[in-house]
Design a protein around this motif. Structure first.
Motif, PDB file in Angstrom:
ATOM      1  N   GLY A 185       5.409  -3.666   8.733  1.00 36.98           N
ATOM      2  CA  GLY A 185       4.772  -5.002   8.818  1.00 36.98           C
ATOM      3  C   GLY A 185       3.547  -5.229   9.576  1.00 36.98           C
ATOM      4  O   GLY A 185       3.089  -6.406   9.684  1.00 36.98           O
ATOM      5  N   GLN A 226      13.549   0.320   0.803  1.00 33.13           N
ATOM      6  CA  GLN A 226      12.976  -0.673   0.209  1.00 33.13           C
ATOM      7  C   GLN A 226      13.134  -0.886  -1.099  1.00 33.13           C
ATOM      8  O   GLN A 226      13.397  -2.057  -1.548  1.00 33.13           O
ATOM      9  N   GLN A 262       6.782  -1.343   5.414  1.00 31.93           N
ATOM     10  CA  GLN A 262       7.656  -1.061   6.430  1.00 31.93           C
ATOM     11  C   GLN A 262       7.340  -1.261   7.671  1.00 31.93           C
ATOM     12  O   GLN A 262       8.126  -2.008   8.393  1.00 31.93           O
ATOM     13  N   ALA A 274       5.118  10.527   7.220  1.00 31.45           N
ATOM     14  CA  ALA A 274       5.665  10.379   5.786  1.00 31.45           C
ATOM     15  C   ALA A 274       6.720   9.455   5.639  1.00 31.45           C
ATOM     16  O   ALA A 274       7.782   9.734   6.237  1.00 31.45           O
ATOM     17  N   CYS A 288       0.844  -1.127   0.047  1.00 37.11           N
ATOM     18  CA  CYS A 288       0.114   0.202   0.098  1.00 37.11           C
ATOM     19  C   CYS A 288       0.967   1.294  -0.089  1.00 37.11           C
ATOM     20  O   CYS A 288       2.172   1.226   0.572  1.00 37.11           O
TER      21      CYS A 288
HETATM   22  C1  F6R Z   1       3.149   7.330   2.718  1.00 36.43           C
HETATM   23  C2  F6R Z   1       3.033   6.391   3.896  1.00 36.43           C
HETATM   24  C3  F6R Z   1       1.860   5.266   3.878  1.00 36.43           C
HETATM   25  C4  F6R Z   1       2.393   3.817   4.020  1.00 36.43           C
HETATM   26  C5  F6R Z   1       1.311   2.713   3.743  1.00 36.43           C
HETATM   27  C6  F6R Z   1       1.878   1.358   3.864  1.00 36.43           C
HETATM   28  O1  F6R Z   1       4.205   8.318   3.460  1.00 36.43           O
HETATM   29  O2  F6R Z   1       3.436   6.173   4.749  1.00 36.43           O
HETATM   30  O3  F6R Z   1       1.292   5.391   2.549  1.00 36.43           O
HETATM   31  O4  F6R Z   1       3.405   3.668   2.978  1.00 36.43           O
HETATM   32  O5  F6R Z   1       0.299   3.139   4.813  1.00 36.43           O
HETATM   33  O6  F6R Z   1       2.706   1.218   5.235  1.00 36.43           O
HETATM   34  P1  F6R Z   1       3.521  -0.148   5.452  1.00 36.43           P
HETATM   35  O7  F6R Z   1       4.518   0.210   4.276  1.00 36.43           O
HETATM   36  O8  F6R Z   1       3.914  -0.028   6.933  1.00 36.43           O
HETATM   37  O9  F6R Z   1       2.628  -1.167   5.203  1.00 36.43           O
END
Ligand code: F6R
Length: 359
Positions: A103, A160, A101, A152, A54
């Motif tokens: 998890g 990644q 990020q 952010a 996402c």
């Molecule tokens: C943008 C942001 C979100 C995350 C998304 C997925 O700055 O932080 O778009 O990237 O909610 O989050 P993770 O990577 O933790 O699954």
């Protein structure tokens, strides 16, 4: 704490020389990719690779998947929230890679479980050791960016993208039908220079001045081809998240299929050139410029837009695969400085949470 920085986001942007060095550490050895437990041959049964993610992680997945496409491996990137309605069929020869990020993102975990139930082999690419994604998947590969506090995502995106690009080299070597890239040695050599180049960029960036020059615009566009496409989607996502201004990212060629109707002399266009497949970015940026839009070229000193752009955000010379990440750092800085000039609460934008644990 934030130390000398006004915001965690800025600290995390400036941490990238270190976070990237940690991501790379020990993973390039004598021109070969080393991914801890994922040793040579790990993926020799894989025929098809599916990424689920996402937001920013989705953009990183788009970035990483390019290695697989170039190697001739069948691949797709699926928005985790749309997994059941859009993903192609999976089987035991599918590798489903959850890129997350934290998890802990509910949509991503749900997609991961769905792939697992259908018999796919699963891998979590995450920043958090022991996270739900890491425990749910068959294997985990850590991006090692260090904790990220700002809502952010910044340094975790670059880590990644690097981790996924290295994973792409492992897959290209393992999958029997795949063709590893001929310039892998150059690619890896340039990767080892990347942390230092990010440092150089951070010391010399013109992003604050450029952000100030355009800060009153009603809308901001980000365009790019090839790897410049995920870079542009990420540039726009970051911009809207923290400035609350309207921003959109497009594949350059899409501009003329609708968005051009919005282009005026008040819509700055950040056009990313990586040094590979930049032609459509050039022609479409010029098209927008003839409608009055100011063009900011984000790319190496000499790029296809250098002679025509109204302004330039320069990146150090490197392999096009890493040029996209250097461009991303410039765009992170543009978003940060624009948001700061607008007085936004940068580390905690309204309505957003660091980790989204509801579907
Ligand atoms: C943008 C942001 C979100 C995350 C998304 C997925 O700055 O932080 O778009 O990237 O909610 O989050 P993770 O990577 O933790 O699954």
């Amino acid at each position: 704490g934030k130390g000398e920085y006004d915001h965690y986001m800025l600290k995390e942007i400036y941490n990238q020389p270190t976070s990237l060095a940690n991501t790379i550490e020990g993973r390039v050895d004598d021109g070969e990719v080393v991914l801890e437990d994922l040793s040579t041959g790990t993926f020799s049964e894989v025929e098809y690779v599916q990424f689920v993610a996402c937001g920013t992680s989705y953009h990183a997945a788009m970035y990483g998947t390019q290695q697989l496409r170039e190697a001739g491996i069948r691949t797709e990137v699926v928005r985790a929230s749309e997994y059941d309605s859009t993903a192609g069929p999976v089987c035991e020869r599918t590798l489903t890679v959850a890129v997350t990020q934290s998890g802990e993102t509910a949509d991503t975990l749900e997609a991961l479980r769905s792939a697992d139930e259908q018999g796919a082999r699963t891998l979590a690419v995450t920043n958090v050791v022991g996270s739900t994604a890491a425990r749910t998947a068959d294997d985990a590969l850590y991006i090692r960016a260090g904790p990220e506090v700002g809502v952010a995502a910044t340094k975790t995106f670059s880590s990644q993208a690097v981790t996924l690009t290295l994973l792409g080299q492992r897959l290209a070597a393992d999958v029997p039908s795949a063709t590893p890239r001929e310039d892998q040695a150059d690619l890896l050599e340039d990767l080892e220079r990347l942390p230092g180049q990010v440092e150089t960029l951070l010391e010399s960036t013109d992003a604050k001045r450029l952000a100030a020059a355009y800060v009153d615009s009603p809308s901001y566009f980000f365009i790019g081809n090839d790897l410049g496409h995920p870079v542009s989607l990420e540039g726009a996502l970051k911009f809207k998240e923290i400035t609350y201004e309207h921003a959109e990212g497009f594949a350059s060629g899409e501009l003329k299929h609708g968005p051009l109707a919005l282009v005026t002399d008040e819509t700055p266009i950040f056009a990313t050139c990586t040094g590979a497949n930049d032609e459509k970015t050039k022609t479409n940026a010029i098209e927008a410029q003839s409608r009055g839009a100011p063009i900011v070229a984000v790319g190496p000193e000499e790029n296809p837009l250098t002679d025509v752009a109204d302004a330039q955000l320069e990146i150090p010379e490197t392999h096009p695969v890493w040029a996209g990440l250097l461009a991303t750092v410039q765009l992170q800085l543009v978003s940060y400085h624009a948001a700061n000039q607008l007085g936004r609460p940068i580390d905690k934008p309204r309505n957003l949470a660091k980790s989204v644990t509801v579907e």
